[in-house]
Write a protein that holds these residues in place. Structure first.
Motif, PDB file in Angstrom:
ATOM      1  N   CYS A  84       6.404 -10.673  -9.246  1.00  0.00           N
ATOM      2  CA  CYS A  84       5.689 -11.928  -9.515  1.00  0.00           C
ATOM      3  C   CYS A  84       4.224 -11.807  -9.104  1.00  0.00           C
ATOM      4  CB  CYS A  84       6.363 -13.078  -8.767  1.00  0.00           C
ATOM      5  SG  CYS A  84       7.978 -13.527  -9.416  1.00  0.00           S
ATOM      6  N   TYR A  85       3.980 -11.082  -8.029  1.00  0.00           N
ATOM      7  CA  TYR A  85       2.606 -10.857  -7.577  1.00  0.00           C
ATOM      8  C   TYR A  85       1.804 -10.093  -8.622  1.00  0.00           C
ATOM      9  CZ  TYR A  85      -1.172  -8.866  -4.716  1.00  0.00           C
ATOM     10  OH  TYR A  85      -2.393  -8.483  -4.225  1.00  0.00           O
ATOM     11  N   MET A 113      -2.942 -21.930   0.641  1.00  0.00           N
ATOM     12  CA  MET A 113      -2.080 -23.005   1.132  1.00  0.00           C
ATOM     13  C   MET A 113      -0.704 -22.935   0.495  1.00  0.00           C
ATOM     14  SD  MET A 113      -4.907 -26.092   1.292  1.00  0.00           S
ATOM     15  CE  MET A 113      -3.877 -27.232   2.202  1.00  0.00           C
ATOM     16  N   GLY A 114      -0.642 -22.615  -0.816  1.00  0.00           N
ATOM     17  CA  GLY A 114       0.655 -22.454  -1.475  1.00  0.00           C
ATOM     18  C   GLY A 114       1.448 -21.296  -0.899  1.00  0.00           C
ATOM     19  N   MET A 162       9.611 -15.196  -4.808  1.00  0.00           N
ATOM     20  CA  MET A 162       8.992 -15.122  -6.133  1.00  0.00           C
ATOM     21  C   MET A 162       7.813 -16.098  -6.248  1.00  0.00           C
ATOM     22  SD  MET A 162      12.412 -14.768  -8.528  1.00  0.00           S
ATOM     23  CE  MET A 162      11.504 -14.771 -10.072  1.00  0.00           C
ATOM     24  N   ILE A 163       8.009 -17.316  -5.771  1.00  0.00           N
ATOM     25  CA  ILE A 163       6.926 -18.309  -5.839  1.00  0.00           C
ATOM     26  C   ILE A 163       5.790 -17.912  -4.898  1.00  0.00           C
ATOM     27  CG2 ILE A 163       6.320 -20.737  -5.524  1.00  0.00           C
ATOM     28  CD1 ILE A 163       9.190 -21.453  -6.202  1.00  0.00           C
ATOM     29  N   LEU A 208       3.606 -15.394  -6.602  1.00  0.00           N
ATOM     30  CA  LEU A 208       2.668 -15.967  -7.571  1.00  0.00           C
ATOM     31  C   LEU A 208       1.430 -16.525  -6.879  1.00  0.00           C
ATOM     32  CD1 LEU A 208       5.143 -17.795  -9.991  1.00  0.00           C
ATOM     33  CD2 LEU A 208       3.856 -15.705 -10.443  1.00  0.00           C
ATOM     34  N   PHE A 209       1.622 -17.217  -5.768  1.00  0.00           N
ATOM     35  CA  PHE A 209       0.479 -17.762  -5.032  1.00  0.00           C
ATOM     36  C   PHE A 209      -0.351 -16.649  -4.393  1.00  0.00           C
ATOM     37  CE2 PHE A 209       2.744 -21.871  -5.147  1.00  0.00           C
ATOM     38  CZ  PHE A 209       1.681 -22.710  -5.445  1.00  0.00           C
ATOM     39  N   GLN A 210       0.324 -15.592  -3.931  1.00  0.00           N
ATOM     40  CA  GLN A 210      -0.398 -14.486  -3.301  1.00  0.00           C
ATOM     41  C   GLN A 210      -1.291 -13.748  -4.294  1.00  0.00           C
ATOM     42  OE1 GLN A 210       0.151 -12.506  -0.064  1.00  0.00           O
ATOM     43  NE2 GLN A 210       0.753 -14.444   0.834  1.00  0.00           N
ATOM     44  N   ALA A 211      -0.965 -13.838  -5.584  1.00  0.00           N
ATOM     45  CA  ALA A 211      -1.762 -13.151  -6.608  1.00  0.00           C
ATOM     46  C   ALA A 211      -3.170 -13.704  -6.714  1.00  0.00           C
ATOM     47  CB  ALA A 211      -1.062 -13.253  -7.964  1.00  0.00           C
TER      48      ALA A 211
END
Length: 545
Positions: free
Chosen positions: A119-120, A145-146, A173-174, A177-180
């Motif tokens: 996901c990243y 923050m996410g 997984m979520i 996505l935020f770490q990307a």
């Protein structure tokens, strides 16, 4: 400055407060230092929030079960003898955490890692394009923050007594996505503020945030592990959440946000206000090859600008993007295997006939990142001196091969040998990884083929690091599967990955060598001509006398 009031509307609120309190403006140099510090802290928080999963692996899946003594680090012992543990009154019996403590526990832990990194890596391509079109400060704030929220939710599974695999899978997984959002954003911010002169060294030092974040995340997660593995996620999650608030308050993502002109198109009116500072900077940027004029009548004004960003296909066509992206695929495969599995490997390997506790393994694994800090700085410095990014990166990857083999063969002979070889491996593994993701990405993001379009930094960075992150996802996944057959097979995979990474840069290395040799030959020809001219002029001077 035309449109100056409009640009100033994007000024971070924290900087506005500081201006009002001080009653005067910061210098350009001060802003640059602040940007370096804030982006350093921001991405260190990102990496700190990724580290807990590697620390708690041996708690979630303790097979083979070893009784162990836990001591407070760094006062207590780092290594614990297996013989001492038998019958010890304070030994720990860990049954693990369902659903990770079964026969397929190691595989499930690998699946958790690959879900996060997949996901990243997929989110990276989208995040890069968004970073070039949206306000980088707000985009980075939301991402941090996410990330903090969903990393913390993973840890809350411990307190909520959740034993369902899909819960931990979805949280990771979520979070991925935020770490990307992180890497394309911070590199783009640095690219907005700094030119190309000594970029490799500056970014090599700045890229220490990766290792500093890993070290802080390891120590923080290991420190609270004895109170429940959930805290090992909640504390790093809270840390990156607070970091997001800091970014929102104080990070000026663009020089225009604080009333300064962009390095890719300096405003002449600003020079009148700060002649010494800006004029000298303009001269430096001219020498560095920065574009100093805008061809369009519409200027960009920081976070308020919504100019069109370079597309993914156009960015891929920039010379060098694809080879470096593929090289990073294998470089991150090696680096992230260590990131996610080194503590587990240390806790399951007898070093000098002794085993160490899970907590001590997490603490000791930070030395790999200490070597990585040195490697990143050294690779940046060498690449600046030689003006050869590809040659430096390839040389480090080839040198990583014997370093990995020596660590596997002799790392278990003694405590001191393990530490030394681990740091050497970290130096050569993380050196090219750091160079490609920082200086190389920034160089290509401001390539001459873009004709001064500064809205390509995040996109190019996302392509390179996103491709690398696919390898980062594949490495830990394969390790979870291969390690069941022994760690020798894992190190064979790492050696092959390092070799292919270096091989993929062969064409660029050859081009750099040919370019360097042609420059040297031209310099030699010039010196010969000057020597001939000088010798020819000497008889004329004697005749005139």
């Amino acid at each position: 400055m035309p449109g100056g009031l409009e640009a100033m509307q994007g000024t971070p609120p924290g900087i506005k407060v500081i201006r009002n309190l001080r009653g005067k403006e910061w210098s350009l140099k001060t802003y640059r230092y602040v940007v370096l510090l804030l982006t350093f802290i921001a991405y260190a928080c990102y990496h700190a929030s990724r580290k807990p999963s590697s620390i708690v692996k041996s708690v979630l899946d303790p097979e083979p079960v070893k009784n162990e003594i836990t001591y407070p680090w760094p006062v207590g012992e780092v290594f614990v003898r297996k013989s001492v543990l038998v019958g010890h009154p304070i030994r720990v019996h860990s049954k693990g955490w369902e659903p990770f403590n079964g026969k397929d526990g190691t595989v499930k832990l690998g699946e958790i890692d690959v879900a996060f990194l997949a996901c990243y890596s997929m989110g990276m391509y989208v995040a890069g394009h968004l970073g070039d079109t949206l306000d980088l400060r707000l985009f980075l704030t939301v991402g941090m923050m996410g990330s903090g929220i969903f990393v913390g939710l993973f840890g809350l599974g411990y307190f909520w007594n959740i034993h369902v695999f899909w819960f931990y899978l979805v949280m990771q997984m979520i979070a991925g996505l935020f770490q990307a959002t992180g890497w394309p954003s911070v590199v783009a911010v640095i690219g907005n503020w700094f030119g190309k002169r000594k970029r490799g060294l500056i970014m090599g030092v700045w890229n220490a945030h990766t290792s500093v974040g890993n070290i802080c995340g390891s120590l923080l997660a290991a420190c609270v592990l004895q109170h429940g593995w959930g805290w090992s996620f909640i504390l790093p999650g809270g840390l990156i959440f607070l970091g997001g608030i800091m970014v929102y308050l104080f990070l000026a993502a663009y020089p225009e946000d604080v009333g300064l002109a962009c390095p890719n198109g300096w405003d002449s009116n600003k020079v009148d206000k700060e002649p010494k500072d800006v004029e000298s900077l303009v001269q430096n940027e001219a020498k560095e090859g920065a574009v100093q004029a805008e061809t369009s009548t519409t200027r960009q004004y920081g976070s308020l600008s919504r100019s069109s960003a370079v597309g993914l296909v156009q960015a891929c066509m920039i010379p060098g993007v694809i080879p470096f992206a593929l090289c990073l695929f294998f470089a991150k495969l090696v680096a992230y295997t260590f990131l996610y599995w080194l503590p587990f490997y240390l806790s399951q390997t007898a070093i000098g006939g002794e085993y160490m506790s899970v907590k001590s393994a997490g603490n000791l694994s930070t030395l790999f990142d200490v070597g990585g800090i040195v490697g990143g700085i050294l690779a940046g410095y060498i690449s600046d001196k030689l003006n050869a990014r590809a040659t430096t990166a390839a040389s480090f990857m080839y040198a990583a091969i014997p370093a990995l083999l020596l660590y596997r063969w002799y790392g278990a002979t003694s405590k001191a040998m393990n530490i030394v070889l681990m740091m050497i491996a970290g130096l050569f593994v993380n050196g090219p990884y750091a160079l490609i993701t920082t200086a190389v990405s920034a160089d290509l993001g401001t390539h001459s083929s873009l004709k001064g379009n500064s809205r390509a930094l995040a996109t190019v960075t996302a392509i390179i690091d996103g491709t690398g992150s696919v390898g980062a996802a594949l490495g830990p996944l394969l390790t979870g599967i291969i390690s069941t057959n022994g760690w020798d097979a894992v190190f064979v995979m790492l050696v092959i990955g390092a070799f292919i990474a270096g091989l993929l840069l062969s064409r660029l290395v050859l081009a750099e060598i040919l370019e360097r040799s042609s420059k040297q030959s031209s310099v030699t020809d010039d010196q010969r001509q000057q020597s001939i001219m000088g010798s020819a002029s000497q008889p004329l001077l004697r005749d005139q006398r």
